[in-house]
Motif scaffolding. Sequence first.
Motif, PDB file in Angstrom:
ATOM      1  N   SER A   4       0.830  -0.934  -0.192  1.00  0.00           N
ATOM      2  CA  SER A   4      -0.176   0.188   0.329  1.00  0.00           C
ATOM      3  C   SER A   4       0.941   1.270   0.058  1.00  0.00           C
ATOM      4  CB  SER A   4      -1.255  -0.497   1.460  1.00  0.00           C
ATOM      5  OG  SER A   4      -0.203  -0.078   2.420  1.00  0.00           O
ATOM      6  N   ALA A   5       2.153   1.252   0.534  1.00  0.00           N
ATOM      7  CA  ALA A   5       2.602   2.120   0.353  1.00  0.00           C
ATOM      8  C   ALA A   5       3.405   2.668  -0.173  1.00  0.00           C
ATOM      9  CB  ALA A   5       3.768   2.524   1.596  1.00  0.00           C
ATOM     10  N   VAL A   6       3.832   1.597  -1.452  1.00  0.00           N
ATOM     11  CA  VAL A   6       4.879   1.585  -2.992  1.00  0.00           C
ATOM     12  C   VAL A   6       3.077   2.436  -3.363  1.00  0.00           C
ATOM     13  CG1 VAL A   6       5.159   0.493  -5.231  1.00  0.00           C
ATOM     14  CG2 VAL A   6       5.973   0.144  -2.500  1.00  0.00           C
ATOM     15  N   GLU A   7       1.625   1.733  -3.668  1.00  0.00           N
ATOM     16  CA  GLU A   7       1.210   1.980  -4.497  1.00  0.00           C
ATOM     17  C   GLU A   7       0.591   3.652  -4.060  1.00  0.00           C
ATOM     18  OE1 GLU A   7      -2.882  -0.457  -3.716  1.00  0.00           O
ATOM     19  OE2 GLU A   7      -1.054  -2.223  -4.383  1.00  0.00           O
ATOM     20  N   GLU A   8       0.474   3.858  -3.028  1.00  0.00           N
ATOM     21  CA  GLU A   8      -0.112   5.256  -2.945  1.00  0.00           C
ATOM     22  C   GLU A   8       1.657   5.882  -2.612  1.00  0.00           C
ATOM     23  OE1 GLU A   8      -1.798   5.575   0.591  1.00  0.00           O
ATOM     24  OE2 GLU A   8      -3.092   3.735   0.441  1.00  0.00           O
ATOM     25  N   ARG A   9       1.966   6.033  -3.101  1.00  0.00           N
ATOM     26  CA  ARG A   9       3.946   6.756  -2.837  1.00  0.00           C
ATOM     27  C   ARG A   9       3.860   7.347  -2.158  1.00  0.00           C
ATOM     28  NH1 ARG A   9       6.972   5.946  -7.151  1.00  0.00           N
ATOM     29  NH2 ARG A   9       8.107   7.179  -6.847  1.00  0.00           N
ATOM     30  N   HIS A  10       3.790   6.731  -0.922  1.00  0.00           N
ATOM     31  CA  HIS A  10       3.598   7.210   0.409  1.00  0.00           C
ATOM     32  C   HIS A  10       5.105   6.271   1.638  1.00  0.00           C
ATOM     33  CE1 HIS A  10       0.549  10.291   1.019  1.00  0.00           C
ATOM     34  NE2 HIS A  10       0.271   9.274   0.246  1.00  0.00           N
ATOM     35  N   PRO A  11       6.058   7.160   1.812  1.00  0.00           N
ATOM     36  CA  PRO A  11       6.881   6.552   2.768  1.00  0.00           C
ATOM     37  C   PRO A  11       6.599   5.714   3.612  1.00  0.00           C
ATOM     38  CG  PRO A  11       8.120   8.446   2.296  1.00  0.00           C
ATOM     39  CD  PRO A  11       6.311   8.386   1.183  1.00  0.00           C
ATOM     40  N   SER A  12       6.470   5.153   4.398  1.00  0.00           N
ATOM     41  CA  SER A  12       6.113   4.677   5.549  1.00  0.00           C
ATOM     42  C   SER A  12       7.512   4.195   6.776  1.00  0.00           C
ATOM     43  CB  SER A  12       4.953   2.985   6.403  1.00  0.00           C
ATOM     44  OG  SER A  12       3.952   3.510   4.967  1.00  0.00           O
ATOM     45  N   ARG A  13       6.635   4.488   8.145  1.00  0.00           N
ATOM     46  CA  ARG A  13       7.761   3.398   9.760  1.00  0.00           C
ATOM     47  C   ARG A  13       7.125   3.308  10.037  1.00  0.00           C
ATOM     48  NH1 ARG A  13      10.073   8.922  12.148  1.00  0.00           N
ATOM     49  NH2 ARG A  13      11.390   9.164   9.777  1.00  0.00           N
ATOM     50  N   VAL A  14       7.914   2.057  10.603  1.00  0.00           N
ATOM     51  CA  VAL A  14       7.397   0.694  11.395  1.00  0.00           C
ATOM     52  C   VAL A  14       8.562   0.835  12.656  1.00  0.00           C
ATOM     53  CG1 VAL A  14       7.228  -2.027  11.746  1.00  0.00           C
ATOM     54  CG2 VAL A  14       7.001  -0.719   9.740  1.00  0.00           C
ATOM     55  N   ASN A  79      18.276  -4.007  -4.518  1.00  0.00           N
ATOM     56  CA  ASN A  79      17.992  -4.675  -5.970  1.00  0.00           C
ATOM     57  C   ASN A  79      17.670  -3.347  -6.479  1.00  0.00           C
ATOM     58  OD1 ASN A  79      19.148  -7.180  -5.674  1.00  0.00           O
ATOM     59  ND2 ASN A  79      17.351  -7.928  -4.160  1.00  0.00           N
ATOM     60  N   ARG A  80      17.132  -2.178  -6.387  1.00  0.00           N
ATOM     61  CA  ARG A  80      16.837  -1.285  -7.043  1.00  0.00           C
ATOM     62  C   ARG A  80      15.631  -1.031  -6.877  1.00  0.00           C
ATOM     63  NH1 ARG A  80      21.628   1.385  -8.823  1.00  0.00           N
ATOM     64  NH2 ARG A  80      23.494   0.291  -9.298  1.00  0.00           N
ATOM     65  N   GLU A  81      14.927  -2.167  -6.406  1.00  0.00           N
ATOM     66  CA  GLU A  81      13.077  -1.736  -5.986  1.00  0.00           C
ATOM     67  C   GLU A  81      12.831  -0.452  -4.588  1.00  0.00           C
ATOM     68  OE1 GLU A  81      11.719  -5.501  -4.540  1.00  0.00           O
ATOM     69  OE2 GLU A  81      13.142  -6.206  -5.251  1.00  0.00           O
ATOM     70  N   GLU A  82      12.119   0.102  -5.144  1.00  0.00           N
ATOM     71  CA  GLU A  82      11.000   1.600  -3.993  1.00  0.00           C
ATOM     72  C   GLU A  82      11.290   0.981  -2.944  1.00  0.00           C
ATOM     73  OE1 GLU A  82       8.546   5.154  -3.588  1.00  0.00           O
ATOM     74  OE2 GLU A  82       8.282   3.361  -5.428  1.00  0.00           O
ATOM     75  N   TRP A  83      12.695   2.004  -1.785  1.00  0.00           N
ATOM     76  CA  TRP A  83      12.681   1.682  -0.288  1.00  0.00           C
ATOM     77  C   TRP A  83      11.796   2.460   0.004  1.00  0.00           C
ATOM     78  CZ3 TRP A  83      15.674   4.351   3.888  1.00  0.00           C
ATOM     79  CH2 TRP A  83      15.949   3.023   4.487  1.00  0.00           C
ATOM     80  N   VAL A  84      10.846   1.730   0.704  1.00  0.00           N
ATOM     81  CA  VAL A  84       9.733   3.060   1.382  1.00  0.00           C
ATOM     82  C   VAL A  84       9.185   2.363   2.692  1.00  0.00           C
ATOM     83  CG1 VAL A  84       8.161   2.707  -0.971  1.00  0.00           C
ATOM     84  CG2 VAL A  84       8.070   0.989   0.678  1.00  0.00           C
ATOM     85  N   VAL A  85       9.613   1.624   3.228  1.00  0.00           N
ATOM     86  CA  VAL A  85       9.884   1.650   4.855  1.00  0.00           C
ATOM     87  C   VAL A  85      10.782   1.701   5.491  1.00  0.00           C
ATOM     88  CG1 VAL A  85       8.984  -0.312   6.861  1.00  0.00           C
ATOM     89  CG2 VAL A  85       7.674  -0.124   4.221  1.00  0.00           C
ATOM     90  N   ARG A  86      11.215   2.164   6.652  1.00  0.00           N
ATOM     91  CA  ARG A  86      12.133   2.442   7.606  1.00  0.00           C
ATOM     92  C   ARG A  86      11.665   1.818   8.658  1.00  0.00           C
ATOM     93  NH1 ARG A  86      15.447   5.897   4.996  1.00  0.00           N
ATOM     94  NH2 ARG A  86      14.085   7.545   3.226  1.00  0.00           N
ATOM     95  N   GLU A  87      12.892   0.901   8.981  1.00  0.00           N
ATOM     96  CA  GLU A  87      13.003   0.677  10.344  1.00  0.00           C
ATOM     97  C   GLU A  87      12.964   0.940  11.773  1.00  0.00           C
ATOM     98  OE1 GLU A  87      16.107  -0.527   9.496  1.00  0.00           O
ATOM     99  OE2 GLU A  87      14.274   0.006   8.325  1.00  0.00           O
TER     100      GLU A  87
END
Length: 104
Positions: A4-14, A79-87
């Motif tokens: 969902s973060a990738v789809e909405e282009r919103h970085p997420s934080r856990v 692997n050059r995938e979009e990084w959207v979750v920061r731990e």
Amino acid sequence: LRESAVEERHPSRVLTVSSSLYRTASRYANGKLEPGIDLHDLQCERKRYALFEQYAQSKLANVMFALELGRRERERRENREEWVVRESNSNGDEEKTEDDDDGP
């Protein structure tokens, strides 16, 4: 969460909250006490319930989750995938609030 973060282009934080007591987590394996989580009896159905032992194991699980999440995200980034979750891993023992300064 990641999809969902990738789809909405919103970085997420856990944020994972732990405690320094995670270092005391232990289990019996092969008749010996060793560090770790007793994955075969999480609900204490075969052993007596001990509050701090179970608390330590749950905090170790939180630390392990945060480390694995970070590893997977770093792998995706390599692997050059979009990084959207920061731990983040927070040690609740060291958190200080405004109430801490009030004293008795």
